[in-house]
Design an enzyme around this catalytic site. Structure first.
Site, PDB file in Angstrom:
ATOM      1  N   MET A 185     -14.384  61.247   3.597  1.00  0.00           N
ATOM      2  CA  MET A 185     -13.757  59.931   3.798  1.00  0.00           C
ATOM      3  C   MET A 185     -14.663  59.064   4.655  1.00  0.00           C
ATOM      4  O   MET A 185     -15.205  59.532   5.645  1.00  0.00           O
ATOM      5  CB  MET A 185     -12.423  60.104   4.528  1.00  0.00           C
ATOM      6  CG  MET A 185     -11.920  58.857   5.246  1.00  0.00           C
ATOM      7  SD  MET A 185     -10.641  59.198   6.502  1.00  0.00           S
ATOM      8  CE  MET A 185      -9.181  59.370   5.506  1.00  0.00           C
ATOM      9  N   ASP A 215     -14.800  54.404   5.338  1.00  0.00           N
ATOM     10  CA  ASP A 215     -13.998  53.210   5.665  1.00  0.00           C
ATOM     11  C   ASP A 215     -12.572  53.141   5.115  1.00  0.00           C
ATOM     12  O   ASP A 215     -12.350  53.409   3.929  1.00  0.00           O
ATOM     13  CB  ASP A 215     -14.668  51.950   5.103  1.00  0.00           C
ATOM     14  CG  ASP A 215     -16.148  51.920   5.308  1.00  0.00           C
ATOM     15  OD1 ASP A 215     -16.681  52.775   6.013  1.00  0.00           O
ATOM     16  OD2 ASP A 215     -16.776  51.018   4.726  1.00  0.00           O
ATOM     17  N   SER A 238     -16.376  49.444  -0.288  1.00  0.00           N
ATOM     18  CA  SER A 238     -15.198  48.973   0.460  1.00  0.00           C
ATOM     19  C   SER A 238     -14.646  47.646  -0.019  1.00  0.00           C
ATOM     20  O   SER A 238     -15.373  46.808  -0.563  1.00  0.00           O
ATOM     21  CB  SER A 238     -15.546  48.875   1.941  1.00  0.00           C
ATOM     22  OG  SER A 238     -15.593  50.180   2.467  1.00  0.00           O
ATOM     23  N   ASP A 267     -18.006  44.458   0.810  1.00  0.00           N
ATOM     24  CA  ASP A 267     -16.835  44.678   1.656  1.00  0.00           C
ATOM     25  C   ASP A 267     -15.923  43.445   1.761  1.00  0.00           C
ATOM     26  O   ASP A 267     -15.653  42.943   2.855  1.00  0.00           O
ATOM     27  CB  ASP A 267     -17.254  45.152   3.066  1.00  0.00           C
ATOM     28  CG  ASP A 267     -18.241  46.297   3.020  1.00  0.00           C
ATOM     29  OD1 ASP A 267     -18.257  47.021   2.007  1.00  0.00           O
ATOM     30  OD2 ASP A 267     -19.004  46.486   3.986  1.00  0.00           O
ATOM     31  N   GLU A 313     -21.253  44.789   8.273  1.00  0.00           N
ATOM     32  CA  GLU A 313     -20.419  45.414   7.252  1.00  0.00           C
ATOM     33  C   GLU A 313     -18.934  45.178   7.566  1.00  0.00           C
ATOM     34  O   GLU A 313     -18.552  44.934   8.706  1.00  0.00           O
ATOM     35  CB  GLU A 313     -20.706  46.921   7.201  1.00  0.00           C
ATOM     36  CG  GLU A 313     -22.165  47.221   6.860  1.00  0.00           C
ATOM     37  CD  GLU A 313     -22.406  48.700   6.566  1.00  0.00           C
ATOM     38  OE1 GLU A 313     -22.938  49.000   5.490  1.00  0.00           O
ATOM     39  OE2 GLU A 313     -22.071  49.552   7.405  1.00  0.00           O
TER      40      GLU A 313
HETATM   41  C1  FRU Z   1     -19.538  50.919   5.845  1.00  0.00           C
HETATM   42  C2  FRU Z   1     -20.099  50.989   4.444  1.00  0.00           C
HETATM   43  C3  FRU Z   1     -19.723  49.761   3.674  1.00  0.00           C
HETATM   44  C4  FRU Z   1     -19.768  50.210   2.252  1.00  0.00           C
HETATM   45  C5  FRU Z   1     -19.271  51.626   2.350  1.00  0.00           C
HETATM   46  C6  FRU Z   1     -19.891  52.572   1.384  1.00  0.00           C
HETATM   47  O1  FRU Z   1     -19.257  52.126   6.432  1.00  0.00           O
HETATM   48  O2  FRU Z   1     -21.500  51.160   4.498  1.00  0.00           O
HETATM   49  O3  FRU Z   1     -20.538  48.632   3.953  1.00  0.00           O
HETATM   50  O4  FRU Z   1     -18.950  49.418   1.439  1.00  0.00           O
HETATM   51  O5  FRU Z   1     -19.538  52.054   3.673  1.00  0.00           O
HETATM   52  O6  FRU Z   1     -19.232  53.793   1.387  1.00  0.00           O
END
Ligand code: FRU
Length: 495
Positions: A37, A39, A99, A168, A223
Site C-alpha cells: 500500500m 498513498d 493517485s 495526483d 506530489e
Molecule cells: C506519491 C506517489 C504519487 C504517485 C504514486 C504512485 O507517494 O509517488 O505521486 O501517484 O505515489 O504510486
C-alpha cells in the site's frame, strides 16, 4: 466489464488475505489488504459511508504496477475491504493507476479521477512514464473507465511543463455546480508546481491557472496536493520529493508541506502567509482530506515514507498502513491536528493518575499496552528550576523500547525507535521544535500494534512513526531528570 487484470487482483486478494491473522494487522488503522500500500486515494463520503481507496500492488510487499484497493467505514476506524477498484488494464494506464480522488456526481454515481501512467521509449532509448489524468465512474463497488480517457494530457499543460510529472488530481465540486481539480506538476525549472483545472461537468476539463510554484524552495516535484478552506484561511497540502532539511521544520528526502494563506476562490490567486511541515515524525506522506457530513475536515496520510520502505519483515504479507484520521483546524495561523472524535468510541478500560511527583524512573500500575490512547501532562515541580529532561518509554521490555524525550531548555521533542526491533540502517529518530510553555508539555500518544502517533500540545505538532516491535513488548515507563509533576490518563483501545 471487469478486465482480466482486475479479476485476477480481486481473486488474489480474497485468497491471500485469509493467510494474515487478525492480530498481525493494526487494530484500527487501515493496512494493505495484502501486499503493498502507498498513498490514500479517493478519500470521500458516499452512500452513507467513508470510502478509502489506495495505491496498491496485491502480489508483493514491494511497489509494483499500481492498482486501486478499496475499503469502506462508518467511523473512519473500522474498515471493511471491498474488491479492488482499478487495475492497470488500458493503453493509457497500462503501467499504473496512480493517485487521485473521488466525488459524488449529482446523478448519484461516484466519479474517480486518477493518473494514468504509460511507459514510452525516448529517443535516447530510455523509457519514461507519461502521465495523464483519467476518469472512472461507479456505484461504490464497480467502476467503469471513461471511454474518452485521458481527459487531460500534455496538450493541456502550460508551456514548459513536464508531461512525465503530471499527477495526483484532487477533485471537488464547487458551490455553483462546477468542478475544480488541483494537480501536481514539474515546470521547466525542474522543481514543482500545482495546477488548477476546471470543468463544468466533471468530464470536460480545461487548464485554469498555476496555483502555487515551488521555485525549488521546498524540495523538487510536489506530489499529492490538496486544497481547502479552513477556519477563514486557505490551506494547501502537498508532499515534496527531494527535500533539503531546514532546522527541525523540514527533513531530508520525501517530506510534507502545508501552506496557509488567503485565496480568492474565483480567480484562484493564492497568497502564502505561513508554511510548515504536516507531520514531524518518521512515517507520514501524501495525506488526503475529506469533508465529513457534519462539516469536519478530516485528513488521513500514508503512515510510511518512501525513504524508510526497507523497514519491514519478510514474513509479513502486508506492507503499508494509513495514519489515524485527524480532524484539522487552523489555530494562531498554524495547522492543528487531533484524532477524530470517533476514536473515543473505541476506548475501554481507563487508568488515571493525577499529580504524580517524581524524578528518575517511574512505572505506574496498569499503564502498559500496544493499543492505547494515553494523555500525559508534565509540569516542572518547581517552575523556577525546570527539569532537564522528561521521557516516555513505550513498547518496552528487556530487549526493546521506543521513546519520546523532551528537553525543555530547547523545547525539542524527539522520537527514537532505534531499539524497536528494526534491523535496517534507516532513519530511527526525528526531532521537532515544539512550542515552549515553561516546561509544561501535553502529549496524547496513540499506539496501535505497529505504530506510535504523538499529538503534542493539543495537536500543534504531530509525530507519526511505525514500529514493528514484538507485541510482547508492551511496557511503558517514565523518566525525569529533575523534578516533575505528571498526570496520566490511559485507555485501552478496542479494534
Ligand atoms: C506519491 C506517489 C504519487 C504517485 C504514486 C504512485 O507517494 O509517488 O505521486 O501517484 O505515489 O504510486
Amino acid at each position: 466489464m471487469t478486465s482480466q487484470t482486475l479479476r485476477e487482483a480481486r481473486k488474489y486478494e480474497e485468497t491471500y488475505e485469509k493467510m494474515i491473522p487478525a492480530e498481525d494487522r493494526p487494530a484500527f488503522h487501515l493496512p494493505a489488504r495484502v501486499g503493498w500500500m502507498n498513498d490514500p486515494n479517493g478519500f470521500s463520503y458516499y452512500k452513507g459511508e467513508y470510502h478509502m481507496f489506495y495505491q496498491y500492488y496485491p502480489y508483493d510487499t514491494n511497489w509494483g504496477p499500481m492498482h486501486w484497493a478499496h475499503a469502506v467505514s462508518k467511523d473512519l476506524l473500522r474498515w471493511r475491504n471491498l474488491p479492488a477498484a482499478l487495475a492497470p488494464d488500458e493503453v493509457y494506464d497500462k503501467d499504473g493507476c496512480f493517485s487521485g480522488s473521488a466525488i459524488e456526481l449529482p446523478d448519484g454515481r461516484q466519479l474517480l479521477m486518477y493518473t494514468g501512467v504509460r511507459k514510452e521509449q525516448q529517443a535516447d532509448g530510455k523509457f519514461r512514464e507519461v502521465q495523464t489524468q483519467c476518469l472512472a465512474v461507479g456505484d461504490g463497488v464497480d467502476y467503469v473507465k471513461y471511454a474518452r480517457n485521458p481527459v487531460l494530457d500534455e496538450r493541456d499543460l502550460p508551456e514548459g511543463s513536464s508531461r512525465f510529472d503530471f499527477r495526483d488530481p484532487k477533485i471537488w465540486r464547487n458551490e455553483d455546480g462546477t468542478y475544480t481539480s488541483v494537480i501536481g506538476n514539474r515546470p521547466a525549472d525542474g522543481s514543482g508546481q500545482l495546477l488548477l483545472f476546471r470543468s463544468p461537468d466533471g468530464f470536460h476539463w480545461k487548464f485554469h491557472k498555476v496555483l502555487a510554484s515551488n521555485h525549488n524552495r521546498f524540495g523538487k516535484m510536489w506530489e499529492c496536493p490538496d486544497l481547502f478552506e479552513l477556519d477563514g484561511k486557505w490551506v494547501i497540502l502537498t508532499s515534496p520529493q527531494d527535500m533539503l532539511p531546514k532546522d527541525f521544520e523540514y527533513h531530508n528526502g520525501n517530506g510534507t508541506l502545508c501552506l496557509i494563506g488567503r485565496m480568492d476562490p474565483d480567480s484562484g490567486d493564492f497568497v502564502e502567509e505561513y508554511n510548515q511541515a504536516i507531520d514531524y515524525g518518521i512515517d507520514f506522506y501524501a495525506p488526503q482530506t475529506v469533508l465529513t457530513p457534519d462539516g469536519r475536515r478530516v485528513m488521513i496520510g500514508w503512515m510510511q515514507n518512501w525513504d524508510t520502505c526497507s523497514h519491514r519483515t519478510e514474513e509479513r504479507r502486508w506492507f503499508g498502513q494509513m495514519s489515524l484520521p485527524r480532524e484539522l483546524s487552523v489555530r494562531d495561523g498554524r495547522l492543528v491536528q487531533n484524532p477524530v472524535k470517533e476514536l473515543e468510541e473505541l476506548r475501554g478500560e481507563k487508568i488515571e493518575y493525577r499529580q504524580v511527583s517524581f524524578t528518575d524512573v517511574l512505572r505506574l500500575d496498569g499503564v502498559k499496552g500496544r493499543c492505547i490512547d494515553m494523555e500525559v501532562t508534565v509540569r516542572p515541580a518547581n517552575p523556577h528550576n525546570i527539569y532537564q529532561k522528561f521521557a516516555i518509554y513505550l513498547a518496552q521490555n528487556e530487549d526493546y523500547r521506543t521513546y519520546l524525550s523532551y528537553h525543555p531548555s530547547e523545547s525539542v521533542l524527539k522520537v527514537d525507535r532505534k531499539f524497536s526491533g528494526s534491523r535496517r540502517a534507516i532513519i530511527h529518530q526525528r526531532r521537532a521544535q515544539v512550542r515552549d510553555r515553561n516546561g509544561e508539555l501535553k502529549l496524547r500518544v496513540i499506539l496501535d500494534r505497529f505504530s506510535v502517533e504523538i499529538f503534542v500540545n493539543d495537536g500543534e505538532h504531530v509525530l507519526s512513526t511505525t514500529i514493528y516491535t514484538d507485541q510482547k513488548a508492551d511496557g511503558i515507563s517514565f523518566f525525569a531528570d529533575g523534578g516533575v509533576v505528571m498526570d496520566v490518563v490511559k485507555y485501552e483501545l478496542k479494534g
